[in-house]
Design an enzyme around this catalytic site. Structure first.
Site: not given
Ligand code: 3HC
Length: 295
Positions: A119, A140, A152
């Protein structure tokens, strides 16, 4: 060039997610870990996610079985020798990554593409450990890998066009959207995300609002799925502190400097969800914001 077989190194949160989406896209995918125990843990994470997917009717049991049949785990690096693409997701340590790529370079054929999921570390510094700079790039992914729609694709000044094209095709096959960027610390997303997150801590320290007010502000006012403190706890305070340190070293700009509160929390072992405490206490449901942190 078409990618058919993929090697993923590391089966932690990122590595197991990457291996899962690679197999989901139909690639034979080999996961390398240092021990059977870690490998089993990574595999269990994938199986758990797929099981939940079937329960939520997001995928069929047949699809789950097909994905699992494409995944193989190993602790022997030689099993990766024939891969078209090798993606590294080990700990963020430049020397460890350079050593790994130097080893792979001796093992793999000249056409194998090497990629890092770093990252914040320099792709260019990793690529110089190999004899194939033109076949080296960054890929990434974001946490949680199976759900996040972005990757990315990071080219260096010597990445071959056909290598970047093959990587873009690989990312699209996983159902994710690639964005192209060049090898500059933090790439696109962390360059914007990290100062925002650090500024949220400064805002808290300055008494602008409480943890839950700042979180609600960004969630409800800007449509972010998580507020900055929930996101910090999710990503890990140690990871954020580490990335911010590398970005500050690179740019020497105050906006990348880790705030003292972040350092104090990392030293105290309050790393977020993984340790049960960060800006929120996860021992209770719903998690309780720890507003005394700035007292
Ligand atoms: N199999 C298939 N689909 C699944 C699943 C599974 N096991 N679990 C969940 N899903 C689906 C859900 O059914 C839902 O689908 P839908 O939109 O069609 O209804 C979708 O995935 C979202 O799941 P949830 O409803 O359970 O979860 P949330 O809506 O609460 O979202 C999240 C969870 C995606 C983590 C959201 O909170 C989010 O986007 N958070 C921000 C995360 C973020 O910013 N990440 C980046 C961090 S920075 C990084 O990684 C960079 C590094 O360098 C630090």
């Amino acid at each position: 060039m078409k990618i058919r077989t993929v090697g993923v190194i590391g089966s932690g949160l990122m590595g197991s997610g990457i291996a899962q989406v690679s197999a989901q896209a139909g690639h034979r995918t080999m996961i390398l870990e240092v021990s059977r125990e870690l490998l089993d843990k990574g595999m269990q994470r994938i199986e758990g996610f797929l099981r939940a997917g079937v329960e939520k009717e997001k995928l069929t049991a047949e699809t789950r079985d097909r994905i699992l049949s494409l995944l193989k785990g190993t602790t022997d690096i030689k099993d990766l020798a024939d891969c078209d693409l090798i993606l590294e997701a080990i700990t963020e340590n430049l020397q460890a990554k350079r050593d790994l790529f130097a080893k792979l370079d001796r093992l793999c054929g000249p056409s194998t593409i090497f990629a890092s999921n770093t990252s914040s570390l320099s792709i260019t510094e990793m690529m110089t450990a190999t004899s194939r700079p033109s076949r080296f790039l960054g890929l990434h992914f974001f946490n949680p890998v199976p759900l996040m729609k972005l990757v990315e694709v990071i080219r260096t000044i010597v990445t071959a066009e056909e290598v970047e094209a093959a990587a873009l095709e690989f990312v699209r096959a996983t159902g994710k959207t690639p964005i192209r960027t060049s090898d500059r610390t933090g790439f696109i997303v962390n360059r914007l995300l990290v100062p925002y997150i650090l500024d949220s801590i400064r805002a808290l320290e300055n008494g602008v609002g409480t943890i839950e007010e700042i979180d609600a502000g960004m969630r409800l006012g800007c449509g972010h799925p998580m507020g900055p403190f929930t996101l910090l706890d999710f990503v890990g305070l140690d990871t954020t502190y580490y990335i911010a340190g590398i970005m500050f070293d690179e740019f020497k700009e105050a906006r990348f400097a880790p705030p003292p509160l972040l350092k104090r929390m990392v030293l105290a072992g309050m790393l977020g969800r993984k340790t049960g405490k960060g800006f929120y206490d996860y021992s209770q449901s719903p998690p309780v914001p720890l507003n005394h942190l700035t007292a």
